[in-house]
Structure formats: C-alpha cells, structure tokens
Design a protein around this motif. Structure first.
Motif, PDB file in Angstrom:
ATOM      1  N   SER A 343      30.492 -29.355  38.325  1.00 26.87           N
ATOM      2  CA  SER A 343      31.856 -28.929  37.983  1.00 26.87           C
ATOM      3  C   SER A 343      32.111 -29.084  36.491  1.00 26.87           C
ATOM      4  N   ALA A 344      31.570 -30.130  35.879  1.00 27.02           N
ATOM      5  CA  ALA A 344      31.711 -30.302  34.428  1.00 27.02           C
ATOM      6  C   ALA A 344      30.934 -29.218  33.689  1.00 27.02           C
ATOM      7  N   TRP A 345      29.758 -28.883  34.198  1.00 24.50           N
ATOM      8  CA  TRP A 345      28.950 -27.798  33.637  1.00 24.50           C
ATOM      9  C   TRP A 345      29.745 -26.485  33.646  1.00 24.50           C
ATOM     10  N   ASP A 346      30.301 -26.146  34.804  1.00 22.56           N
ATOM     11  CA  ASP A 346      31.061 -24.908  34.937  1.00 22.56           C
ATOM     12  C   ASP A 346      32.291 -24.908  34.040  1.00 22.56           C
ATOM     13  N   ALA A 347      32.954 -26.058  33.950  1.00 24.41           N
ATOM     14  CA  ALA A 347      34.168 -26.145  33.126  1.00 24.41           C
ATOM     15  C   ALA A 347      33.836 -25.887  31.658  1.00 24.41           C
ATOM     16  N   TRP A 348      32.705 -26.410  31.177  1.00 16.83           N
ATOM     17  CA  TRP A 348      32.315 -26.190  29.775  1.00 16.83           C
ATOM     18  C   TRP A 348      32.050 -24.709  29.542  1.00 16.83           C
ATOM     19  N   LEU A 349      31.330 -24.070  30.445  1.00 13.27           N
ATOM     20  CA  LEU A 349      31.033 -22.650  30.285  1.00 13.27           C
ATOM     21  C   LEU A 349      32.308 -21.817  30.286  1.00 13.27           C
ATOM     22  N   ALA A 350      33.230 -22.114  31.201  1.00 17.24           N
ATOM     23  CA  ALA A 350      34.477 -21.362  31.279  1.00 17.24           C
ATOM     24  C   ALA A 350      35.305 -21.535  30.010  1.00 17.24           C
ATOM     25  N   ALA A 351      35.312 -22.764  29.479  1.00 15.07           N
ATOM     26  CA  ALA A 351      36.126 -23.043  28.287  1.00 15.07           C
ATOM     27  C   ALA A 351      35.589 -22.351  27.045  1.00 15.07           C
ATOM     28  N   HIS A 352      34.302 -22.058  27.004  1.00 17.03           N
ATOM     29  CA  HIS A 352      33.687 -21.491  25.798  1.00 17.03           C
ATOM     30  C   HIS A 352      33.254 -20.042  25.975  1.00 17.03           C
ATOM     31  N   TYR A 353      33.551 -19.448  27.124  1.00 17.17           N
ATOM     32  CA  TYR A 353      33.044 -18.112  27.401  1.00 17.17           C
ATOM     33  C   TYR A 353      33.628 -17.029  26.513  1.00 17.17           C
ATOM     34  N   ASP A 354      34.910 -17.101  26.221  1.00 17.43           N
ATOM     35  CA  ASP A 354      35.578 -16.008  25.494  1.00 17.43           C
ATOM     36  C   ASP A 354      34.847 -15.623  24.215  1.00 17.43           C
ATOM     37  N   ALA A 355      34.318 -16.603  23.510  1.00 14.21           N
ATOM     38  CA  ALA A 355      33.636 -16.328  22.247  1.00 14.21           C
ATOM     39  C   ALA A 355      32.335 -15.552  22.455  1.00 14.21           C
ATOM     40  N   HIS A 356      31.830 -15.527  23.688  1.00 14.84           N
ATOM     41  CA  HIS A 356      30.555 -14.870  23.972  1.00 14.84           C
ATOM     42  C   HIS A 356      30.703 -13.615  24.819  1.00 14.84           C
ATOM     43  N   HIS A 357      31.904 -13.339  25.267  1.00 12.53           N
ATOM     44  CA  HIS A 357      32.140 -12.272  26.240  1.00 12.53           C
ATOM     45  C   HIS A 357      31.571 -10.931  25.800  1.00 12.53           C
ATOM     46  N   GLU A 358      31.983 -10.445  24.637  1.00 18.47           N
ATOM     47  CA  GLU A 358      31.575  -9.111  24.202  1.00 18.47           C
ATOM     48  C   GLU A 358      30.074  -9.035  23.962  1.00 18.47           C
ATOM     49  N   VAL A 359      29.517 -10.081  23.365  1.00 16.83           N
ATOM     50  CA  VAL A 359      28.077 -10.075  23.089  1.00 16.83           C
ATOM     51  C   VAL A 359      27.282 -10.041  24.389  1.00 16.83           C
ATOM     52  N   MET A 360      27.713 -10.789  25.398  1.00 14.99           N
ATOM     53  CA  MET A 360      26.974 -10.821  26.659  1.00 14.99           C
ATOM     54  C   MET A 360      27.040  -9.468  27.366  1.00 14.99           C
ATOM     55  N   ARG A 361      28.199  -8.841  27.368  1.00 17.94           N
ATOM     56  CA  ARG A 361      28.312  -7.504  27.963  1.00 17.94           C
ATOM     57  C   ARG A 361      27.422  -6.513  27.225  1.00 17.94           C
ATOM     58  N   ARG A 362      27.470  -6.548  25.912  1.00 21.38           N
ATOM     59  CA  ARG A 362      26.674  -5.589  25.135  1.00 21.38           C
ATOM     60  C   ARG A 362      25.182  -5.853  25.297  1.00 21.38           C
ATOM     61  N   GLU A 363      24.809  -7.129  25.394  1.00 25.80           N
ATOM     62  CA  GLU A 363      23.396  -7.444  25.533  1.00 25.80           C
ATOM     63  C   GLU A 363      22.865  -6.936  26.869  1.00 25.80           C
ATOM     64  N   ILE A 364      23.612  -7.139  27.940  1.00 23.75           N
ATOM     65  CA  ILE A 364      23.199  -6.611  29.234  1.00 23.75           C
ATOM     66  C   ILE A 364      23.067  -5.103  29.163  1.00 23.75           C
ATOM     67  N   GLU A 365      24.067  -4.454  28.619  1.00 21.86           N
ATOM     68  CA  GLU A 365      24.050  -2.990  28.557  1.00 21.86           C
ATOM     69  C   GLU A 365      22.898  -2.478  27.705  1.00 21.86           C
ATOM     70  N   SER A 366      22.715  -3.046  26.519  1.00 23.31           N
ATOM     71  CA  SER A 366      21.693  -2.538  25.610  1.00 23.31           C
ATOM     72  C   SER A 366      20.293  -2.749  26.177  1.00 23.31           C
ATOM     73  N   ARG A 367      20.057  -3.870  26.856  1.00 23.07           N
ATOM     74  CA  ARG A 367      18.730  -4.116  27.425  1.00 23.07           C
ATOM     75  C   ARG A 367      18.461  -3.188  28.608  1.00 23.07           C
ATOM     76  N   VAL A 368      19.451  -2.999  29.448  1.00 21.70           N
ATOM     77  CA  VAL A 368      19.264  -2.080  30.570  1.00 21.70           C
ATOM     78  C   VAL A 368      18.971  -0.671  30.061  1.00 21.70           C
ATOM     79  N   VAL A 369      19.734  -0.225  29.088  1.00 17.90           N
ATOM     80  CA  VAL A 369      19.514   1.118  28.548  1.00 17.90           C
ATOM     81  C   VAL A 369      18.137   1.224  27.912  1.00 17.90           C
ATOM     82  N   ALA A 370      17.728   0.196  27.174  1.00 18.80           N
ATOM     83  CA  ALA A 370      16.419   0.227  26.506  1.00 18.80           C
ATOM     84  C   ALA A 370      15.287   0.368  27.515  1.00 18.80           C
ATOM     85  N   VAL A 371      15.336  -0.418  28.588  1.00 21.07           N
ATOM     86  CA  VAL A 371      14.244  -0.339  29.561  1.00 21.07           C
ATOM     87  C   VAL A 371      14.310   0.963  30.346  1.00 21.07           C
ATOM     88  N   ALA A 372      15.509   1.455  30.634  1.00 23.81           N
ATOM     89  CA  ALA A 372      15.631   2.718  31.356  1.00 23.81           C
ATOM     90  C   ALA A 372      15.106   3.878  30.508  1.00 23.81           C
TER      91      ALA A 372
END
Length: 452
Positions: A343-372
């Motif tokens: 629960s402490a692990w999850d709480a830390w991730l939730a508290a700090h996620y906003d700063a990584h949101h856009e990068v994580m979405r773009r990274e998933i998208e760019s890698r999927v597109v690259a391999v496709a």
C-alpha cells in the motif's frame, strides 16, 4: 494568398489498421493473449491457480482470451540433455524456505511459488494443448529456461544441464529441442493449436548471445548444427526448415525502438514487449531495489516503505546460490519485493504519477508504432506479448488500478490501430496474479481486441 508547401510527412496521417503481415489461415485474425509463462507448472500444486489446467483454460476463455503464451520448457522435455526422468517427475520447490518462515519470493510477483509437489511437465504440456484445442484457444510456445524457469526446481540438474551448454551453442540446442517437440505435437494431432514458436523469451534479458542482425538466408537447413556466437539466425532458419508450416521467432524485452534496423530479418513474428516504467522506474531507482551487491542495502528510502514485520537482510538470508545463478532477478529484489508494504508502494506511485503521465503514454505509443511499422516493413505479423508498466510487488495494485488500466487500454488501442496481430490485456492478467479477479475489465478489452 499563395499556398505554402510545408513538406511531405514520412508516415501517413492515419494509421494503417490492416495486418502488418500474413496470418496463417487456421489461426485467429487477432490474438487476445494471457501470459501464463512458466507458472502453469510452477503454480500447479493443490489449490493453486494451475492445479487443474483445463479449469484455468476455461477461466481464460470466460475472460475473452483466445491465446495463452507459455514456457514450453523445451530443453527439459525435448532437449536430449539427459533430463527425460526429470521431465516427467520434476520436483517444484520455488526459491526455497526462508529462515524467518514462509519461503523466498512469497510476495514477489511470478516468484511466489511455495512448491512442495512434483509434476509431469511433459504430460501436462500435452494436456494443456489438448485443453486449448477443445476450447478454441491457440498457444504461443516459448522458453524461459535461460532466464528463470530452472530456479523453481527442487533439483539443480535441469539448470546444470542447460548451463553446461556453451554460450555459442544455446540457440542450437533450443532449435533442436523445439524441432523435436513440434514433431511430437504434430504426431499428437495438435500442431494447429500452436500459434507460433519463440526460441526464447526476451533474448536481450537472458543468458544468451545476441541474435545476428544479418541476412536470414544461408543457414544450413534440417537438423544440422549452426555455430558461432550469435548463431540465433542459423538456429531460426534450421527450425523453420524443419517445420516450414510454423512461424518461428524470438522475443525482446526492450525492443530497440530507436534502432529497429539492428533486428534480424529472420524473425517471422515481430514479438516485442512494451513496458513504460516511468514513475515506477523513478521509485525503483530511489529505493535501489533491482541492483545487486549494494553496500548498505536497504537504503533509508526503502526502509521507509517496508512492512513493520520485515526482518533484516541478514535475518532473511538468500536463496541457494545455484538458484540465484539460474535466474535474472537478484537477492535485493527478492528481499525488497517480499517485504515492501504494497500500500505504501502504491501510494508513492500515485502521488508522483502526474509528472510522468504524458511521457508514459507517449512512450507506450511510440514503441508500439515503431514495432508495428518494422513488422509492416518486414511483412510479418506483429505481437505485443507483454506490457504495460513493469515489475511490481505481487500485492501492489497500481498497474491493476485506474491509472494502469488506462495505460493498458491506450497501448491496446494503439496496437489495434496499427495492425498488430496479438496483444496482452496486461502482463499481470493471468491466473497467478490478483488481476485475474477483474473479470469485467478483461472481458471488455478482449472483446475490443478480437472484434477489430
């Protein structure tokens, strides 16, 4: 006002959702994949998720899956390495009993194996294939043996036998083992159940040499041995010649999406894994949980996230030395994930996620597109066999929660939009993970996958 020419884009404005490569006619147009890995034989004790493989298959179908991806343990069951007796009577121990009670890996995802039973792996494999046939499921055959499978055994003979194979010969023995295994599957009348065969899972994160990026042709056909470090291309060619009606490949844990030209054209399926660690990586670096031999481990940041009943590293000890040699995870990972407060692990991730949101979405998208797009260029089917965030404690719920599910849906839809043949709902969506209980979400995304 005159029109200005602003250049011509290198890619079309709209994604191409047609298949990236030809799919054999007897296989589904789309694969909704559940990742069963090696757990189908390491979590098969009484009352465990795979004690009845047909029940597990039925549960998968109920959740909308039409494919499962497994470690077929080819070196154990067909490797001609002197393991025939072990293949039909393999003691499952897990990582072993811990001195403070319980067992090593008890809260570590994929390693929470209490063991205490023996299993006929070869017999159970054919039982799994027969169950898949009855229920309209296809099976991706792979091997995790040079990554971790052998560490769960109660007998080191399996590990010792495959470890004795020289590095430059390991693709050869894998190809030969799969060739024999596919012969046996064909003889059993089950060859149409096989979706495709991977010589090995995540060759970039396993005890294997690199796969040559050279031309696929020129390798000796039939059962003759290839040679030389990086002989994966020759081994793939030999297996393809042995079973010309089967798709053969390897998979990558981190596709070189910035340099896809380095990949071998010998791959008949572009099977890549798309993880965007982002905020998870930030936490892992902060607490130094994935390293080995760190002085002063655990650091203050990790100690602040541990359970109140966590023993010291010294009190907890570590698994047998051969088990650590047989797996790619470290003793620091085992201690950390076993004793983290989820629960402490999850709480830390939730508290700090906003700063990584856009990068994580773009990274998933760019890698999927690259391999496709690489797959489309090579005219081979593309598959995302694992994804989407990364390695978490077994009882952590961040990836299974709203944030993780949204990222998974983004990856799935991007894959479908770009003609990817097969995709996982999430690497954690399988009988041996808590996410299996989220039946409604799996049904929802799997309907989307199979209806596109």
């Amino acid at each position: 006002m005159s029109e200005r020419h602003l250049g011509t884009p290198a890619m079309p404005a709209e994604p191409d959702a047609t298949p990236t490569g030809r799919i054999p006619e007897h296989l589904p147009d789309r694969l909704a994949i559940s990742l069963w890995d090696f757990s189908w034989y390491t979590r098969a004790g009484a009352g465990e998720p795979f004690d009845d493989v047909d029940r597990a298959m039925a549960e998968a179908v109920h959740r909308g899956y039409n494919a499962v991806r497994i470690c077929a343990a080819p070196l154990l069951v067909a490797g001609d390495l002197g393991l025939d007796t072990l293949a039909v009577d393999l003691p499952i121990e897990g990582l072993g009993a811990a001195p403070t009670g319980g067992y090593y890996g008890q809260r570590t995802r994929w390693y929470d194996t209490p063991g205490g039973y023996s299993i006929d792996v070869r017999g159970r494999l054919f039982e799994l294939l027969a169950s898949a046939r009855r229920r309209g499921v296809v099976v991706v055959l792979a091997s995790w043996e040079y990554q971790q499978s052998t560490s769960f055994a109660g007998d080191p003979a399996w590990f010792e036998a495959i470890d004795a194979v020289p590095l430059e010969r390991r693709y050869d023995v894998l190809a030969d083992a799969f060739g024999r295994l596919l012969d046996d599957i064909r003889d059993a009348g089950l060859i149409d159940v096989v979706a495709f065969t991977e010589l090995h899972n995540e060759v970039d994160f396993s005890m294997l040499p690199a796969v040559d990026a050279g031309a696929a042709g020129g390798a000796a056909a039939g059962r003759a041995s290839g040679g030389g470090a990086g002989s994966g291309v020759a081994a793939l060619a030999r297996l393809r010649a042995w079973h010309p009606d089967q798709l053969v490949t390897v998979s990558y844990g981190k596709p070189p999406h910035l340099a896809m030209h380095r990949l071998s054209p010998a791959l008949e399926v572009a099977q890549f894994h798309v993880y965007s660690y982002g905020v998870l990586d930030a936490l892992q670096r902060r607490i130094d949980i994935r390293s080995e031999g760190t002085a002063g481990f655990p650091n203050a940041e990790l100690r602040a996230l541990l359970r109140a009943d966590a023993p010291s590293v010294e009190e907890y000890g570590r698994p047998a030395e051969w088990k650590l040699r047989a797996t790619v995870i470290t003793d620091q990972m085992i201690y950390g994930y076993d004793w983290i407060d989820a629960s402490a692990w999850d709480a830390w991730l939730a508290a700090h996620y906003d700063a990584h949101h856009e990068v994580m979405r773009r990274e998933i998208e760019s890698r999927v597109v690259a391999v496709a797009e690489w797959a489309r260029w090579r005219s081979v089917p593309a598959v995302v066999g694992e994804g989407w965030i990364g390695y978490t404690p077994r009882d952590g719920g961040f990836e299974e929660g709203p944030i993780g599910r949204a990222l998974a849906e983004h990856g799935i839809r991007t894959a479908l939009d770009h003609g990817v043949w097969g995709v996982v709902a999430c690497s954690n969506a399988a009988p041996h993970h808590p996410m299996w209980s989220d039946v409604e979400w799996q049904q929802l995304v799997n309907r989307e996958i199979t209806s596109r």
